[in-house]
Motif scaffolding. Structure first.
Motif, PDB file in Angstrom:
ATOM      1  N   ALA A 132       0.839  -1.199   0.000  1.00  0.00           N
ATOM      2  CA  ALA A 132       0.000   0.000   0.000  1.00  0.00           C
ATOM      3  C   ALA A 132       0.874   1.249   0.000  1.00  0.00           C
ATOM      4  N   CYS A 133       0.463   2.246  -0.758  1.00  0.00           N
ATOM      5  CA  CYS A 133       1.176   3.513  -0.801  1.00  0.00           C
ATOM      6  C   CYS A 133       0.194   4.625  -1.165  1.00  0.00           C
ATOM      7  N   THR A 134       0.597   5.852  -0.966  1.00  0.00           N
ATOM      8  CA  THR A 134      -0.257   7.003  -1.246  1.00  0.00           C
ATOM      9  C   THR A 134       0.204   7.700  -2.521  1.00  0.00           C
ATOM     10  N   ALA A 135      -0.731   7.918  -3.424  1.00  0.00           N
ATOM     11  CA  ALA A 135      -0.451   8.681  -4.646  1.00  0.00           C
ATOM     12  C   ALA A 135      -1.111  10.049  -4.508  1.00  0.00           C
ATOM     13  N   TYR A 136      -0.416  11.069  -4.974  1.00  0.00           N
ATOM     14  CA  TYR A 136      -0.923  12.439  -4.925  1.00  0.00           C
ATOM     15  C   TYR A 136      -1.265  12.883  -6.343  1.00  0.00           C
ATOM     16  N   VAL A 137      -2.407  13.545  -6.486  1.00  0.00           N
ATOM     17  CA  VAL A 137      -2.830  14.087  -7.780  1.00  0.00           C
ATOM     18  C   VAL A 137      -2.647  15.597  -7.708  1.00  0.00           C
ATOM     19  N   TYR A 138      -1.869  16.114  -8.643  1.00  0.00           N
ATOM     20  CA  TYR A 138      -1.567  17.541  -8.686  1.00  0.00           C
ATOM     21  C   TYR A 138      -2.126  18.150  -9.968  1.00  0.00           C
ATOM     22  N   ILE A 139      -2.459  19.432  -9.888  1.00  0.00           N
ATOM     23  CA  ILE A 139      -2.778  20.183 -11.103  1.00  0.00           C
ATOM     24  C   ILE A 139      -1.696  21.237 -11.308  1.00  0.00           C
ATOM     25  N   ASN A 140      -1.497  21.585 -12.559  1.00  0.00           N
ATOM     26  CA  ASN A 140      -0.556  22.620 -12.936  1.00  0.00           C
ATOM     27  C   ASN A 140      -1.288  23.951 -12.836  1.00  0.00           C
ATOM     28  N   MET A 141      -0.871  24.791 -11.919  1.00  0.00           N
ATOM     29  CA  MET A 141      -1.565  26.060 -11.679  1.00  0.00           C
ATOM     30  C   MET A 141      -1.448  27.028 -12.854  1.00  0.00           C
ATOM     31  N   ASP A 142      -0.554  26.753 -13.806  1.00  0.00           N
ATOM     32  CA  ASP A 142      -0.470  27.578 -15.011  1.00  0.00           C
ATOM     33  C   ASP A 142      -1.771  27.501 -15.800  1.00  0.00           C
ATOM     34  N   HIS A 143      -2.527  26.419 -15.614  1.00  0.00           N
ATOM     35  CA  HIS A 143      -3.786  26.226 -16.350  1.00  0.00           C
ATOM     36  C   HIS A 143      -5.013  26.470 -15.500  1.00  0.00           C
ATOM     37  N   ALA A 144      -4.829  26.863 -14.244  1.00  0.00           N
ATOM     38  CA  ALA A 144      -5.964  27.108 -13.351  1.00  0.00           C
ATOM     39  C   ALA A 144      -6.639  28.430 -13.727  1.00  0.00           C
ATOM     40  N   PRO A 145      -7.954  28.472 -13.588  1.00  0.00           N
ATOM     41  CA  PRO A 145      -8.639  29.737 -13.883  1.00  0.00           C
ATOM     42  C   PRO A 145      -8.245  30.804 -12.860  1.00  0.00           C
TER      43      PRO A 145
END
Length: 125
Positions: free
Chosen positions: A110-123
């Protein structure tokens, strides 16, 4: 890479398997392309929109090179096993975590995966 009729056939098979015989309404995946390469090389990332990195055992040198490559890339989503602090300390400050998920490796670890967004594309806020 699956294209055309092969991709459509694989998609239909997957839809039936996941739906346990029910028809599912899924997006058309014929335009999806999977690429395999060295993500530390910025040209390899090219126009990738989603990056998955099984980076649990990456050395600090590899993580640093990946952070520099990602900083030059216009990706939208990054999935990584490293927490935000690691990426931010390596200079990849344009990512923000939006989710974290428990994952299991094929070895049942078991391990933890993190989902990130690129803030360059954030509104804009």
């Amino acid at each position: 890479r699956l294209r055309g009729a092969d991709a459509a056939g694989a998609h239909a098979t997957w839809a039936k398997a996941c739906g346990r015989g029910r028809e599912l309404s899924l997006p058309d995946l014929r335009s999806v392309e999977f690429a395999y390469g060295d993500a530390c090389l910025a040209p390899e990332l090219g126009a990738m929109t989603h990056v998955y990195a099984f980076d649990r055992v990456f050395s600090l040198t590899t993580l640093s090179a990946l952070a520099m490559a990602l900083d030059k890339c216009a990706f939208f989503v990054l999935v990584s096993y490293k927490p935000p602090r690691v990426w931010w300390e390596l200079g990849l400050t344009k990512v923000q975590p939006v989710a974290r998920m428990r994952m299991r490796t094929t070895g049942k670890e078991a391990c933890t995966a993190y989902v990130y967004i690129n803030m360059d594309h954030a509104p804009p806020v």
